[in-house]
Design an enzyme around this catalytic site. Structure first.
Site, PDB file in Angstrom:
ATOM      1  N   ASN A 219     -42.319   5.495 -41.859  1.00  0.00           N
ATOM      2  CA  ASN A 219     -41.253   5.364 -42.310  1.00  0.00           C
ATOM      3  C   ASN A 219     -40.928   4.040 -41.038  1.00  0.00           C
ATOM      4  OD1 ASN A 219     -38.911   4.561 -43.539  1.00  0.00           O
ATOM      5  ND2 ASN A 219     -38.061   6.499 -43.385  1.00  0.00           N
TER       6      ASN A 219
ATOM      7  N   ARG B 278     -43.756   5.739 -46.227  1.00  0.00           N
ATOM      8  CA  ARG B 278     -42.697   5.868 -47.459  1.00  0.00           C
ATOM      9  C   ARG B 278     -42.727   4.070 -47.810  1.00  0.00           C
ATOM     10  NH1 ARG B 278     -36.116   4.923 -45.583  1.00  0.00           N
ATOM     11  NH2 ARG B 278     -35.864   5.301 -47.835  1.00  0.00           N
TER      12      ARG B 278
ATOM     13  N   HIS C 226     -33.857   6.630 -52.392  1.00  0.00           N
ATOM     14  CA  HIS C 226     -33.784   8.290 -52.056  1.00  0.00           C
ATOM     15  C   HIS C 226     -34.446   9.565 -52.324  1.00  0.00           C
ATOM     16  CE1 HIS C 226     -29.895   5.936 -49.864  1.00  0.00           C
ATOM     17  NE2 HIS C 226     -31.011   5.531 -49.164  1.00  0.00           N
TER      18      HIS C 226
ATOM     19  N   LEU D 282     -25.627  10.401 -48.008  1.00  0.00           N
ATOM     20  CA  LEU D 282     -25.010   9.223 -47.354  1.00  0.00           C
ATOM     21  C   LEU D 282     -25.079   9.281 -46.217  1.00  0.00           C
ATOM     22  CD1 LEU D 282     -21.934  11.845 -48.413  1.00  0.00           C
ATOM     23  CD2 LEU D 282     -23.421   9.927 -49.871  1.00  0.00           C
TER      24      LEU D 282
ATOM     25  N   GLY E 101     -27.778   3.914 -46.216  1.00  0.00           N
ATOM     26  CA  GLY E 101     -27.816   3.058 -47.563  1.00  0.00           C
ATOM     27  C   GLY E 101     -27.502   4.556 -48.732  1.00  0.00           C
TER      28      GLY E 101
ATOM     29  N   GLY F 110     -23.482  12.485 -44.343  1.00  0.00           N
ATOM     30  CA  GLY F 110     -23.212  13.348 -44.668  1.00  0.00           C
ATOM     31  C   GLY F 110     -23.220  14.800 -43.545  1.00  0.00           C
ATOM     32  N   GLU F 111     -24.344  14.727 -42.829  1.00  0.00           N
ATOM     33  CA  GLU F 111     -24.918  15.513 -41.758  1.00  0.00           C
ATOM     34  C   GLU F 111     -23.632  16.261 -40.585  1.00  0.00           C
ATOM     35  OE1 GLU F 111     -29.083  15.235 -40.437  1.00  0.00           O
ATOM     36  OE2 GLU F 111     -29.520  14.642 -42.718  1.00  0.00           O
TER      37      GLU F 111
ATOM     38  N   GLU G 258     -37.076  13.583 -43.580  1.00  0.00           N
ATOM     39  CA  GLU G 258     -38.271  12.552 -44.847  1.00  0.00           C
ATOM     40  C   GLU G 258     -39.432  12.215 -44.079  1.00  0.00           C
ATOM     41  OE1 GLU G 258     -35.602   8.632 -46.272  1.00  0.00           O
ATOM     42  OE2 GLU G 258     -36.017   8.905 -44.684  1.00  0.00           O
TER      43      GLU G 258
END
Length: 406
Positions: free
Chosen positions: A8, A88, A177, A206, A209, A330-331, A381
């Site tokens: 990535n 990616r 994403h 979230l 990016g 977010g996590e 990812e």
């Protein structure tokens, strides 16, 4: 067992994971910060979960450095053990609607669409070229963030511009994403013990990016990012949605010397950084928010824009079975999750504050009477990339075997 490397590549950092497939055992994870080319900061997590962080004062390419570390720490005996490498790629446009093996022709097509993600695709391609040079006989697989969004209906991907612009220049919403949204959607289905193709989900990636995606019956139905990863939510340094007339106005008044400077500011000096005038890091902004009005304003704007998209997609989907939080914010940011969730009570979404503070990922912090589950699922990812690479590798080998037998 096949060893698959997931790469990535970013503009100043690189994340690599080595997996044993198909068991999906992560053999090692490497993070390389090469913003300072002569002093690379490297962190490698080994199979026994030992974390080693060190600086490398050399000019090795990031992929070369990663292979050297994997060999040095005896995760592999030789780079030739790697059966496939997955990369990616942020933007595939309409040229690439699924993961694909990289050939010379594919590389030429990839380079032709760099403008769709000028901050990301060139770095992604650099990682491919680096890996090809180091392991020329190893299959290289491209996994596209935009591929998950290729099923968007026309009313959701088209802009209200003359349709000729789409026909001639392919101006449309591509999203981004997608690798992350696809992964957490699959994990959400497992948590809910329901088939993914029967679920309505709103996934929130979230982080630095940020994007929101409406997922219907396992497919992306709408998404916040548009022609490029610049639009949609307010992000760490990206502005998100903005009236184009404002940019024309600023250009007329020579605030920007040219379009390049305009894009530089929209991508790298706006968002949380631009409003707070303090930091692009949500953690620093939150720490300062009690005494710094601009930091507090940046948080309010971020939360509002997230909720605007949730409300829109709630209507589009006719409700949702679950909202899924993922990405760095977010996590990990229970405060931001709470601020967002508080605004959703009008939809019948209710949460348990204590459960929201759990560190035991993944988890559900919705109340029993909530109209939708509130799931916190760590994205992966690199694992999604490894799955696609292994699937293509297996298909290729099966085809070759079939051809021989025939």
């Amino acid at each position: 067992m096949k060893k698959v490397l997931s790469i990535n590549s970013g503009s100043s950092s690189l994340k690599i994971s080595l997996f044993a497939m198909p068991t999906e055992q992560r053999l090692a994870k490497i993070m390389v910060d090469y913003s300072d080319e002569t002093n690379q900061l490297v962190a490698i997590t080994l199979p026994n979960h030992e974390l080693i962080v060190q600086h490398y004062h050399n000019k090795l390419s990031p992929v070369e450095l990663a292979l050297k570390l994997l060999t040095k720490h005896k995760v592999i005996n030789n780079p030739q053990e790697i059966a496939a490498i997955g990369h990616r790629i942020v933007a595939g446009g309409e040229l690439f609607q699924r993961s694909i093996e990289i050939t010379t022709e594919i590389m030429q097509k990839l380079e032709s669409i760099n403008e769709l993600a000028p901050l990301h695709n060139p770095a992604n391609i650099a990682g491919i070229l680096d890996a090809q040079q180091l392991l020329p006989n190893c299959p290289q697989i491209a996994v596209f963030d935009t591929a998950f969004h290729t099923d968007l209906p026309p009313e959701n991907f088209l802009y209200a511009l003359p349709l000729e612009y789409y026909r001639k220049y392919r101006i449309r919403k591509y999203g981004a994403h997608g690798t992350s949204h696809r992964f957490v959607a699959q994990q959400a289905a497992k948590m809910l013990h329901l088939p993914l193709n029967e679920l309505k989900l709103i996934t929130l990636h979230l982080g630095s990016g940020a994007s929101v995606t409406a997922i219907k019956n396992g497919k992306s139905y709408d998404t916040s990012m548009g022609f490029s990863p610049l639009t949609g939510l307010m992000m760490s340094t990206r502005c998100g949605d903005i009236d184009p007339s404002a940019l024309v106005y600023l250009l007329k008044h020579h605030v920007f010397s040219d379009m390049n400077e305009c894009m530089e500011i929209l991508n790298k000096q706006s968002g949380l950084l631009g409003v707070s005038e303090l930091s692009k890091d949500m953690r620093e902004i939150e720490r300062a928010s009690t005494e710094n009005p601009q930091a507090a304003l940046a948080i309010k704007m971020f939360v509002k824009r997230v909720c605007d998209y949730i409300g829109s997609y709630w209507l589009e989907l006719g409700g949702a079975d679950a909202l899924v939080f993922t990405g760095g914010i977010g996590e990990n940011d229970c405060h931001l999750r709470e601020l967002i969730s508080e605004r959703l009570s009008c939809l019948g979404i209710n949460f348990q504050s204590q459960q929201n503070q759990s560190r035991d990922l993944p988890f559900d912090f919705a109340s029993t009477d909530s109209q939708a589950r509130l799931l916190v699922i760590p994205t992966d990812e690199e694992l999604m990339i490894a799955r696609d690479a292994y699937s293509l590798l297996s298909s290729k080998q099966l085809c070759n075997q079939t051809a021989v037998n025939y």
